[in-house]
Structure formats: structure tokens, C-alpha cells
Scaffold this motif. Sequence first.
Motif, PDB file in Angstrom:
ATOM      1  N   VAL A  11       0.942  -1.106   0.146  1.00 13.76           N
ATOM      2  CA  VAL A  11       0.049  -0.117   0.108  1.00 13.76           C
ATOM      3  C   VAL A  11       1.135   1.155  -0.056  1.00 13.76           C
ATOM      4  CG1 VAL A  11      -1.936   1.257   1.257  1.00 13.76           C
ATOM      5  CG2 VAL A  11      -1.824  -1.063   1.367  1.00 13.76           C
ATOM      6  N   ALA A  12       1.998   1.255   0.852  1.00  9.54           N
ATOM      7  CA  ALA A  12       2.869   2.395   0.761  1.00  9.54           C
ATOM      8  C   ALA A  12       3.279   2.534  -0.435  1.00  9.54           C
ATOM      9  CB  ALA A  12       3.892   2.155   1.587  1.00  9.54           C
ATOM     10  N   ASN A  13       3.871   1.547  -1.149  1.00 10.60           N
ATOM     11  CA  ASN A  13       4.499   1.809  -2.594  1.00 10.60           C
ATOM     12  C   ASN A  13       3.488   2.363  -3.657  1.00 10.60           C
ATOM     13  OD1 ASN A  13       7.021   1.037  -2.181  1.00 10.60           O
ATOM     14  ND2 ASN A  13       6.509  -1.295  -2.458  1.00 10.60           N
ATOM     15  N   ALA A  14       2.099   1.882  -3.458  1.00 14.75           N
ATOM     16  CA  ALA A  14       1.016   2.226  -4.161  1.00 14.75           C
ATOM     17  C   ALA A  14       0.757   3.588  -3.995  1.00 14.75           C
ATOM     18  CB  ALA A  14      -0.232   1.271  -4.264  1.00 14.75           C
ATOM     19  N   THR A  15       0.728   4.077  -2.702  1.00 11.90           N
ATOM     20  CA  THR A  15       0.526   5.453  -2.323  1.00 11.90           C
ATOM     21  C   THR A  15       1.639   6.246  -2.749  1.00 11.90           C
ATOM     22  OG1 THR A  15      -0.723   4.656  -0.105  1.00 11.90           O
ATOM     23  CG2 THR A  15       0.295   7.053  -0.337  1.00 11.90           C
ATOM     24  N   ILE A  16       2.878   6.000  -2.947  1.00 11.50           N
ATOM     25  CA  ILE A  16       3.752   6.882  -3.438  1.00 11.50           C
ATOM     26  C   ILE A  16       3.728   6.890  -4.910  1.00 11.50           C
ATOM     27  CG2 ILE A  16       6.484   6.547  -3.912  1.00 11.50           C
ATOM     28  CD1 ILE A  16       6.788   5.316  -0.999  1.00 11.50           C
ATOM     29  N   LYS A  17       3.429   5.810  -5.704  1.00 10.64           N
ATOM     30  CA  LYS A  17       3.036   5.931  -7.046  1.00 10.64           C
ATOM     31  C   LYS A  17       2.063   6.928  -7.313  1.00 10.64           C
ATOM     32  CE  LYS A  17       4.969   1.281  -8.117  1.00 10.64           C
ATOM     33  NZ  LYS A  17       4.647   0.040  -8.908  1.00 10.64           N
ATOM     34  N   SER A  18       0.874   6.721  -6.561  1.00 10.28           N
ATOM     35  CA  SER A  18      -0.203   7.633  -6.856  1.00 10.28           C
ATOM     36  C   SER A  18       0.099   9.130  -6.457  1.00 10.28           C
ATOM     37  CB  SER A  18      -1.355   7.255  -5.865  1.00 10.28           C
ATOM     38  OG  SER A  18      -2.197   8.095  -5.561  1.00 10.28           O
ATOM     39  N   GLY A  19       1.066   9.195  -5.487  1.00 15.80           N
ATOM     40  CA  GLY A  19       1.482  10.669  -5.246  1.00 15.80           C
ATOM     41  C   GLY A  19       2.205  11.181  -6.513  1.00 15.80           C
ATOM     42  N   VAL A  20       3.148  10.441  -6.923  1.00 18.27           N
ATOM     43  CA  VAL A  20       3.899  10.892  -8.162  1.00 18.27           C
ATOM     44  C   VAL A  20       2.861  11.204  -9.324  1.00 18.27           C
ATOM     45  CG1 VAL A  20       5.491  10.070 -10.036  1.00 18.27           C
ATOM     46  CG2 VAL A  20       6.050   9.461  -7.749  1.00 18.27           C
ATOM     47  N   ALA A  21       2.037  10.521  -9.702  1.00 14.29           N
ATOM     48  CA  ALA A  21       1.130  10.900 -10.610  1.00 14.29           C
ATOM     49  C   ALA A  21       0.118  12.157 -10.265  1.00 14.29           C
ATOM     50  CB  ALA A  21      -0.097   9.514 -10.670  1.00 14.29           C
ATOM     51  N   LYS A  22      -0.165  12.421  -9.032  1.00 15.68           N
ATOM     52  CA  LYS A  22      -0.820  13.534  -8.798  1.00 15.68           C
ATOM     53  C   LYS A  22      -0.083  14.814  -8.880  1.00 15.68           C
ATOM     54  CE  LYS A  22      -4.076  11.227  -5.375  1.00 15.68           C
ATOM     55  NZ  LYS A  22      -5.341  11.471  -6.181  1.00 15.68           N
ATOM     56  N   ASN A  90      -3.345  14.732   1.267  1.00 21.28           N
ATOM     57  CA  ASN A  90      -2.288  15.106   2.220  1.00 21.28           C
ATOM     58  C   ASN A  90      -1.421  13.747   2.282  1.00 21.28           C
ATOM     59  OD1 ASN A  90      -4.202  17.073   4.668  1.00 21.28           O
ATOM     60  ND2 ASN A  90      -3.242  17.373   2.812  1.00 21.28           N
ATOM     61  N   LEU A  91      -1.854  12.671   1.762  1.00 20.79           N
ATOM     62  CA  LEU A  91      -0.794  11.260   2.032  1.00 20.79           C
ATOM     63  C   LEU A  91       0.289  11.656   0.853  1.00 20.79           C
ATOM     64  CD1 LEU A  91      -3.263   8.318   1.926  1.00 20.79           C
ATOM     65  CD2 LEU A  91      -1.358   8.925   3.623  1.00 20.79           C
ATOM     66  N   MET A  92       0.163  12.520   0.049  1.00 19.85           N
ATOM     67  CA  MET A  92       1.417  12.814  -0.947  1.00 19.85           C
ATOM     68  C   MET A  92       2.767  13.086  -0.419  1.00 19.85           C
ATOM     69  SD  MET A  92      -0.719  15.132  -3.936  1.00 19.85           S
ATOM     70  CE  MET A  92       0.760  15.457  -4.765  1.00 19.85           C
ATOM     71  N   THR A  93       2.677  13.331   0.933  1.00 16.73           N
ATOM     72  CA  THR A  93       3.890  13.532   1.807  1.00 16.73           C
ATOM     73  C   THR A  93       4.717  12.335   1.727  1.00 16.73           C
ATOM     74  OG1 THR A  93       2.723  13.324   3.773  1.00 16.73           O
ATOM     75  CG2 THR A  93       3.213  15.806   2.948  1.00 16.73           C
ATOM     76  N   LEU A  94       4.157  11.028   1.724  1.00 12.18           N
ATOM     77  CA  LEU A  94       4.752   9.813   1.611  1.00 12.18           C
ATOM     78  C   LEU A  94       5.960   9.884   0.352  1.00 12.18           C
ATOM     79  CD1 LEU A  94       4.987   7.260   3.184  1.00 12.18           C
ATOM     80  CD2 LEU A  94       3.379   6.409   1.693  1.00 12.18           C
ATOM     81  N   ALA A  95       5.224  10.242  -0.783  1.00  9.31           N
ATOM     82  CA  ALA A  95       6.096  10.414  -1.840  1.00  9.31           C
ATOM     83  C   ALA A  95       7.190  11.466  -1.860  1.00  9.31           C
ATOM     84  CB  ALA A  95       5.265  10.811  -3.111  1.00  9.31           C
ATOM     85  N   LEU A  96       6.996  12.450  -0.950  1.00 10.02           N
ATOM     86  CA  LEU A  96       7.704  13.596  -0.902  1.00 10.02           C
ATOM     87  C   LEU A  96       8.989  13.023   0.116  1.00 10.02           C
ATOM     88  CD1 LEU A  96       8.616  16.748  -1.253  1.00 10.02           C
ATOM     89  CD2 LEU A  96       7.416  16.916   1.004  1.00 10.02           C
ATOM     90  N   MET A  97       8.485  12.471   1.256  1.00  9.09           N
ATOM     91  CA  MET A  97       9.525  11.733   1.813  1.00  9.09           C
ATOM     92  C   MET A  97      10.496  10.919   1.272  1.00  9.09           C
ATOM     93  SD  MET A  97       7.076  10.991   5.034  1.00  9.09           S
ATOM     94  CE  MET A  97       5.980  12.244   6.135  1.00  9.09           C
ATOM     95  N   ASP A  98       9.835  10.170   0.075  1.00 12.08           N
ATOM     96  CA  ASP A  98      10.791   9.099  -0.510  1.00 12.08           C
ATOM     97  C   ASP A  98      11.559   9.730  -1.558  1.00 12.08           C
ATOM     98  OD1 ASP A  98      11.340   6.475  -0.689  1.00 12.08           O
ATOM     99  OD2 ASP A  98       9.981   6.238  -2.346  1.00 12.08           O
ATOM    100  N   LYS A  99      11.274  11.052  -1.702  1.00 13.62           N
ATOM    101  CA  LYS A  99      12.144  12.035  -2.841  1.00 13.62           C
ATOM    102  C   LYS A  99      11.558  11.614  -4.223  1.00 13.62           C
ATOM    103  CE  LYS A  99      16.048  12.619   0.291  1.00 13.62           C
ATOM    104  NZ  LYS A  99      17.487  12.277   0.544  1.00 13.62           N
ATOM    105  N   TRP A 173      -6.112   5.093   2.696  1.00 22.46           N
ATOM    106  CA  TRP A 173      -5.053   3.793   2.587  1.00 22.46           C
ATOM    107  C   TRP A 173      -5.557   2.451   2.612  1.00 22.46           C
ATOM    108  CZ3 TRP A 173       0.545   4.230   3.603  1.00 22.46           C
ATOM    109  CH2 TRP A 173       1.047   3.127   3.797  1.00 22.46           C
ATOM    110  N   MET A 174      -6.516   2.043   3.238  1.00 24.02           N
ATOM    111  CA  MET A 174      -7.347   0.838   3.237  1.00 24.02           C
ATOM    112  C   MET A 174      -8.211   0.617   1.921  1.00 24.02           C
ATOM    113  SD  MET A 174      -8.794   0.029   7.162  1.00 24.02           S
ATOM    114  CE  MET A 174     -10.284   1.223   7.104  1.00 24.02           C
ATOM    115  N   ALA A 175      -8.688   1.639   1.410  1.00 20.93           N
ATOM    116  CA  ALA A 175      -9.240   1.718   0.014  1.00 20.93           C
ATOM    117  C   ALA A 175      -8.039   1.153  -1.024  1.00 20.93           C
ATOM    118  CB  ALA A 175     -10.055   2.850  -0.438  1.00 20.93           C
ATOM    119  N   THR A 176      -7.026   1.836  -0.770  1.00 21.64           N
ATOM    120  CA  THR A 176      -5.816   1.582  -1.605  1.00 21.64           C
ATOM    121  C   THR A 176      -5.583  -0.212  -1.694  1.00 21.64           C
ATOM    122  OG1 THR A 176      -5.232   3.623  -1.762  1.00 21.64           O
ATOM    123  CG2 THR A 176      -3.615   2.068  -2.320  1.00 21.64           C
ATOM    124  N   ALA A 177      -5.667  -0.619  -0.258  1.00 19.38           N
ATOM    125  CA  ALA A 177      -5.230  -1.946  -0.096  1.00 19.38           C
ATOM    126  C   ALA A 177      -6.509  -2.833  -0.678  1.00 19.38           C
ATOM    127  CB  ALA A 177      -5.199  -2.115   1.428  1.00 19.38           C
TER     128      ALA A 177
END
Length: 271
Positions: A11-22, A90-99, A173-177
Motif C-alpha cells: 500500500v505504501a508503494n502504491a500510495t507513493i506511485k499515486s503521489g507521483v501521478a498526482k 495529504n498522503l502525497m507527503t509519503l512520496a515527498l519523504m521518499d524523494k 489507505w485501506m481503500a488502496t489496499a
Amino acid sequence: MEKRYLLPPQVANATIKSGVAKANLPISRIIFLAIFAGMFIGFGAYGDIVIMQTLKNIDVGVMKFFGASVFPIGLMLVVMAGGELFTGNNLMTLALMDKKITLNGLLKNWIFVYIGNFIGSFLLALVIYKTGLLKDAAADLSLGIAKGKVGLTFEVAFYRGILCNILVVLAVWMATAAQDIVSKIFACWFPVMLFVLSGYEHSVANMFFLPMGKLLGLSITWGEIWFNNIIPVTIGNIVGGGIIVPLVYYICYVKPFKEKENVNKDKVLTK
């Protein structure tokens, strides 16, 4: 048996990919999808008012529960029909943290999504007001909701905003899972129902509730709407959904795997 959900690291990886797309969406698409998301949340908020009006003289707890039970339709529409919602993003910060994205990319999305969410929420409030459907007990309840929200102190609104968006981003997060539509519905329903039932504050929902109160004749200024509620709630939403949850999940589900990858790369290079 086929696994129908993703594990937290996935889910974390999917959220990061979504953040990049957004972060790379063109502004025109961001605005249109954000307007839709604001309207979607407004539909849930209006349903909340309609069902609560019939129960407010019976039992407060029952009234809140039934109102909370219909409110999550807003997030379901965002997640499954498509929309850009500030609190979820706001979850896009996960992608920011992962640079994987830049701060500029993050802020571009947040700013234009926020503007679009307000436009959508306000337009829906205006159209519903023009229909004349919100009257009598429903109008009284709507006025009471708006009055209560602008009466909060900055501190109270801020902390309620934190708690709200912890639950909202956990719903995302759970909906992504979840890997099927029924699972996504339940993933959205429980956390969002809980935040509404608990009385927490959601900035985009308040972009519907507060203008509706003003349209119905509540004596409040736009300054009070923004500075007494929406701004402190927004800051709280960012802390809860953009810092607390993503930071914990980055530390637990992203950073360890990155460190392991770096160790493996070092081993390959030294051979």
C-alpha cells in the motif's frame, strides 16, 4: 485462494506511485477533478443533514450515527468515481519523504485541489439552496451546524482537524489496499463514519456546511468562516493526514526497504 488485498508495504508503494501521478497532473485536470471532489463531499454532507433532521428530537447519539452512516458516500465517490480531494491528497507527503516528488509538485497539487474543492463545495451548497429543499427542520439543523463550527476556538478546531484526517487518510489507505469495489466501500465507510460520529472537523466538508449556513441567513462573515474554522481545521488536517500517518508509515514500511536495497546495491558494487 487469490489474495484480494495489498499488504501495508505494498500500500505504501502504491500510495507513493499515486503521489507521483498526482504531482504531475496538469492544472486543468486538477481543477476539474477537485471541483467534482468538493461536490462529492457536499453530497455526503447534505445527506447527513437530511437524515439527522428527522432524529434530532429522538436521540442525539442515534441522530449522529445515522448522519455519519451516509456521509462516507462522498469519499466513496472520490475514490471510485474519481476526484482530487485535499484531505486525501495529504498522503502525497509519503512520496515527498521518499524523494519521488518535489515540494513544488506537492504544493501545486494541494493549492489547486484546495481551490477546486472550495469551488465545488460552494457551488453545490448554492444549487441546493436554490432548490428550496433545505427548509424547516433541515434548515434549522444546518444553521445550528454552521453556528457551532464558527464558534469553535482555533485550538479546538485544530485538534479536531488532526483527528479527522488521521481517519480520512487511513480510509484512503485501506481503500488502496482493497482490490474490489465492495471492499473499497467498506474501507471508506468505517473510518469516515467514525470521524463524523466523533465530531471531528473536515476542511472540505466545512466548505459546504459553513457557506450553506450563510446562505440560509446565519449572521457570519467570510472572515469568520475562514479564520474561525476552515483555516485551523485545514492546518489540523495537514498535521494528521500529511505528517502523522505518512511519517509513521514511511518509517515502518518504506525506509527499512530502502535501507535494505541500499545494502544490497553496496554488496553488488563491492563484488
